[in-house]
Design a protein around this motif. Structure first.
Motif, PDB file in Angstrom:
ATOM      1  N   LEU A 148      39.410  39.068  32.046  1.00  0.00           N
ATOM      2  CA  LEU A 148      40.454  39.103  30.861  1.00  0.00           C
ATOM      3  C   LEU A 148      40.980  37.406  30.976  1.00  0.00           C
ATOM      4  N   GLU A 149      40.242  36.530  31.442  1.00  0.00           N
ATOM      5  CA  GLU A 149      40.554  35.204  31.402  1.00  0.00           C
ATOM      6  C   GLU A 149      42.275  35.061  31.711  1.00  0.00           C
ATOM      7  N   VAL A 150      42.487  35.583  32.725  1.00  0.00           N
ATOM      8  CA  VAL A 150      43.768  35.405  33.254  1.00  0.00           C
ATOM      9  C   VAL A 150      43.903  34.225  34.020  1.00  0.00           C
ATOM     10  N   LYS A 151      44.535  32.950  33.689  1.00  0.00           N
ATOM     11  CA  LYS A 151      44.627  31.819  34.335  1.00  0.00           C
ATOM     12  C   LYS A 151      45.969  31.361  34.639  1.00  0.00           C
ATOM     13  N   ASP A 152      47.144  31.908  34.188  1.00  0.00           N
ATOM     14  CA  ASP A 152      48.563  31.286  34.342  1.00  0.00           C
ATOM     15  C   ASP A 152      48.683  31.506  35.929  1.00  0.00           C
ATOM     16  N   PRO A 153      49.013  30.281  36.658  1.00  0.00           N
ATOM     17  CA  PRO A 153      49.454  29.935  37.708  1.00  0.00           C
ATOM     18  C   PRO A 153      50.190  31.129  38.251  1.00  0.00           C
ATOM     19  N   PHE A 154      51.381  31.483  37.666  1.00  0.00           N
ATOM     20  CA  PHE A 154      52.328  32.010  38.232  1.00  0.00           C
ATOM     21  C   PHE A 154      51.870  33.630  38.335  1.00  0.00           C
ATOM     22  N   ILE A 155      50.953  34.083  37.240  1.00  0.00           N
ATOM     23  CA  ILE A 155      50.551  35.470  37.147  1.00  0.00           C
ATOM     24  C   ILE A 155      49.306  35.604  38.349  1.00  0.00           C
ATOM     25  N   LEU A 156      48.750  34.502  38.495  1.00  0.00           N
ATOM     26  CA  LEU A 156      47.826  34.510  39.452  1.00  0.00           C
ATOM     27  C   LEU A 156      48.224  34.420  40.977  1.00  0.00           C
ATOM     28  N   ASN A 157      49.437  33.997  41.207  1.00  0.00           N
ATOM     29  CA  ASN A 157      49.874  33.776  42.461  1.00  0.00           C
ATOM     30  C   ASN A 157      50.781  35.142  42.728  1.00  0.00           C
ATOM     31  N   TRP A 158      51.115  35.801  41.704  1.00  0.00           N
ATOM     32  CA  TRP A 158      51.955  37.161  41.662  1.00  0.00           C
ATOM     33  C   TRP A 158      50.965  38.309  42.040  1.00  0.00           C
ATOM     34  N   ILE A 159      49.655  38.295  41.503  1.00  0.00           N
ATOM     35  CA  ILE A 159      48.676  39.154  41.702  1.00  0.00           C
ATOM     36  C   ILE A 159      48.248  38.909  43.004  1.00  0.00           C
ATOM     37  N   THR A 160      47.926  37.852  43.527  1.00  0.00           N
ATOM     38  CA  THR A 160      47.633  37.635  44.969  1.00  0.00           C
ATOM     39  C   THR A 160      48.654  38.185  45.983  1.00  0.00           C
ATOM     40  N   LEU A 161      49.909  37.968  45.667  1.00  0.00           N
ATOM     41  CA  LEU A 161      50.958  38.338  46.680  1.00  0.00           C
ATOM     42  C   LEU A 161      51.183  39.942  46.394  1.00  0.00           C
ATOM     43  N   LEU A 162      50.881  40.697  45.464  1.00  0.00           N
ATOM     44  CA  LEU A 162      51.024  42.034  45.096  1.00  0.00           C
ATOM     45  C   LEU A 162      49.815  42.541  45.869  1.00  0.00           C
ATOM     46  N   SER A 163      48.706  41.948  45.868  1.00  0.00           N
ATOM     47  CA  SER A 163      47.424  42.570  46.718  1.00  0.00           C
ATOM     48  C   SER A 163      47.696  42.665  48.024  1.00  0.00           C
ATOM     49  N   PHE A 164      48.433  41.468  48.682  1.00  0.00           N
ATOM     50  CA  PHE A 164      48.858  41.589  49.947  1.00  0.00           C
ATOM     51  C   PHE A 164      49.711  42.595  50.308  1.00  0.00           C
ATOM     52  N   LEU A 165      50.918  42.843  49.263  1.00  0.00           N
ATOM     53  CA  LEU A 165      51.728  43.798  49.652  1.00  0.00           C
ATOM     54  C   LEU A 165      51.000  45.301  49.508  1.00  0.00           C
ATOM     55  N   PHE A 166      50.296  45.492  48.823  1.00  0.00           N
ATOM     56  CA  PHE A 166      49.529  46.771  48.528  1.00  0.00           C
ATOM     57  C   PHE A 166      48.584  47.033  49.701  1.00  0.00           C
ATOM     58  N   ALA A 167      47.839  46.040  50.285  1.00  0.00           N
ATOM     59  CA  ALA A 167      46.659  46.409  51.049  1.00  0.00           C
ATOM     60  C   ALA A 167      46.504  45.336  52.197  1.00  0.00           C
ATOM     61  N   GLY A 168      47.297  44.086  52.088  1.00  0.00           N
ATOM     62  CA  GLY A 168      47.029  42.733  52.966  1.00  0.00           C
ATOM     63  C   GLY A 168      45.767  42.141  52.734  1.00  0.00           C
ATOM     64  N   VAL A 169      45.283  42.048  51.671  1.00  0.00           N
ATOM     65  CA  VAL A 169      44.253  41.489  51.181  1.00  0.00           C
ATOM     66  C   VAL A 169      44.311  40.819  50.064  1.00  0.00           C
TER      67      VAL A 169
END
Length: 572
Positions: free
Chosen positions: A241-262
């Motif tokens: 989807l060509e998601v490149k916004d730094p805030f969105i990428l950081n947010w998604i990374t944080l949520l993936s850690f919240l959901f499953a620690g990875v």
């Protein structure tokens, strides 16, 4: 966190002290129940010497498996090494405070019907429920500043506009336009319908395929194509989807850690799509179980016992007994043998399950695969009990502290998760007090702790050093009114605590695998009549995932007819 587990300190048998404060941290203003949580089952070991199925470990996965088997009229006993059930989700008491040792972030617990929360479906099958307090936000303490993040589509778009800018809003909209239709298309297939044998063609494919196919047809050719990527890493979705916004990428990374620690490259698109759709669709809310995570554990235990199953605490399994090439039971540390007429199910990690198997009957290819499977790192924990005076009334239950985005969410000593459950369930602390659990999840290296004596000065010194970043995060989140020296309870947990109390190899969080390249272990094993469930097995780490794992094993151990009758009984 969804799926993050912990440990338990030596229990203190102190009473609960109830209050009748009113939760005001969300728009719902719910009157919180004041009665103490139901007591755990008796700690006396059962005298059972034989059962249809023996389940090793009473984590959420083991309890889901055992309770469903009891619901299927199987004679089942769950054996647990600890003095209380729950595994990584158990609670413990000290000086009138009740601490959750692991998961603290939940949603969909009260959902019913053909929904995608496996734990809710198991509870429904058992005729049990978990009263919850709904809420819709948590506090973020980022390098950019402090702000309240809210779930649901409308409010989060406002947050993005304010803290990240219009480009982030556009990219998030593009992401959600992709996620919501895919999530809706998979909804008609309930997780409780899945089993691990060819019977799945009847309990899932034949029963629900028309609805699922119809959903994907309505999405058109592109939707059907994207559905083939659900077991691929979510990072591929972001790239596509060509998601490149730094805030969105950081947010998604944080949520993936919240959901499953990875990280996003290690979480499946299916799991991430489900959770994002749950959090950011209209009417979304989070749910905290009244009385904490023990309410979930106790509901599962009630279901187990209601249908005739048993749980045996303080029952440490030393060995899975294999005879004539098949698992026939377990031998406990006290020498007692419990025979399993049909199967042994291990809810221990893959590495700890391997330790219980005789080397001479374990295929080398199986043991080699387990030994070479990479492990996630471990945890640091801080459990506190303190006076609520001078603490803001609008504190909120959850706080996320990120010290430096450049280091990455996966960097050690960088991200701290804080839960103050007494904000929503005041009975967890004495009147006028708060209980807090803060932790660094899945990034603490075991190597720093290996070989240390937990009674030594060196160990105490390292705990003080490695917990300082957590203390500072707590001080930032709670404000100037919080004073660490005034805490009535101060408990620091390390990877050695994880290893000791949860019997987790090297204190690990679970396997570190990458979807699309690696696969989680299957629930069957090369040893006949031995099955496995929990975070080492498909679909992986996280409370919904391990509940699904336990249910799938239970379904696989009964006939298709019994399985179908259960689905009919709960209206799926």
């Amino acid at each position: 966190m969804l799926g993050v587990g912990s440990f338990g300190y030596p229990p203190a048998t102190l009473p609960f002290v109830a209050t009748d404060r009113v939760s005001s941290s969300s728009k719902w203003r719910v009157q919180v129940a004041t009665s103490p949580p139901p007591p755990p089952p008796s700690t006396a070991a059962t005298a059972t010497t034989e059962a249809d199925v023996v389940v090793i470990g009473s984590g959420i996965s083991g309890l889901c498996c055992g309770a469903l088997l009891a619901r299927y009229e199987q004679d089942v006993v769950v054996v647990e090494s600890h003095d209380r059930p729950g595994g990584a989700a158990h609670s413990f008491n000290m000086k009138g405070y009740t601490f959750d040792s692991g998961p603290s972030l939940f949603s969909g617990l009260q959902s019913r019907g053909p929904v995608v929360n496996p734990l809710a479906q198991v509870l429904d099958a058992l005729g049990e429920s978990v009263p919850c307090v709904p809420y819709d936000s948590w506090m973020c303490h980022f390098p950019e500043g402090d702000f309240k993040s809210r779930i649901g589509p409308t409010e989060f778009y406002k947050d993005l506009e304010k803290y990240a800018g219009p480009n982030a809003v556009q990219e998030w909209k593009k992401l959600m336009d992709f996620i919501i239709p895919l999530s809706s298309a998979t909804m008609p297939l309930p997780p409780l319908a899945i089993r691990g044998d060819m019977g799945v063609l009847l309990t899932a494919a034949a029963r629900y395929a028309p609805s699922v196919i119809k959903s994907f047809v309505q999405m058109g050719p592109q939707g059907a194509l994207e559905a083939t990527k659900l077991q691929r890493p979510f990072s591929e979705v972001l790239d596509g989807l060509e998601v490149k916004d730094p805030f969105i990428l950081n947010w998604i990374t944080l949520l993936s850690f919240l959901f499953a620690g990875v990280k996003p490259n290690a979480i499946t698109s299916l799991e991430m799509i489900y959770m994002l759709a749950e959090w950011y669709k209209p009417g979304s809310c989070l749910e905290f179980p009244i009385h904490g995570s023990s309410a979930i554990v106790n509901a599962l235990v009630r279901g187990l016992e209601k249908f005739g199953g048993q749980i045996s605490l303080r029952s440490h399994v030393e060995k899975i007994v294999v005879e004539n090439g098949r698992a026939i039971g377990v031998k406990l540390r006290n020498g007692r043998f419990i025979r399993a007429r049909k199967a042994v199910v291990s809810n221990a990690s893959m590495w700890d399950t391997l330790k219980m198997l005789p080397e001479d009957v374990t295929p080398k290819s199986y043991s080699d695969k387990i030994k070479t499977t990479p492990k996630c790192e471990s945890f640091m924990h801080l459990h506190l009990g303190f006076d609520a005076e001078c603490i803001p009334d609008d504190l909120g239950i959850h706080h996320l502290v990120v010290n430096d985005w450049e280091k990455g969410v996966e960097a050690e000593q960088n991200v701290v998760f804080i839960s103050v459950p007494s904000v929503l369930s005041p009975d967890l602390a004495p009147p006028g007090k708060h209980v807090l659990h803060a932790y660094i999840a899945g990034t603490e290296p075991f190597e720093l702790w290996e070989g240390l004596d937990h009674k030594s000065p060196e160990y105490r010194k390292l705990k003080a050093e490695r917990s300082e970043v957590i203390w500072k995060a707590v001080e930032r989140a709670l404000g100037k009114g919080f004073k660490r020296e005034k805490c009535e309870v101060k408990l620091v947990g390390s990877p050695l605590t994880h290893q000791r109390y949860l019997r987790r190899s090297r204190g690990t969080f679970g396997p570190e695998l990458q979807p699309g390249k690696d696969t989680f272990a299957s629930h069957s094993s090369p040893i006949p009549h031995l099955f496995c469930c929990g975070d080492s097995t498909f679909p992986g780490i996280g409370v919904p995932a391990v509940a699904f794992s336990g249910a799938m094993v239970a379904n696989s151990l009964v006939s298709v007819s019994q399985h179908s009758q259960l689905l009919d009984a709960i209206g799926l």
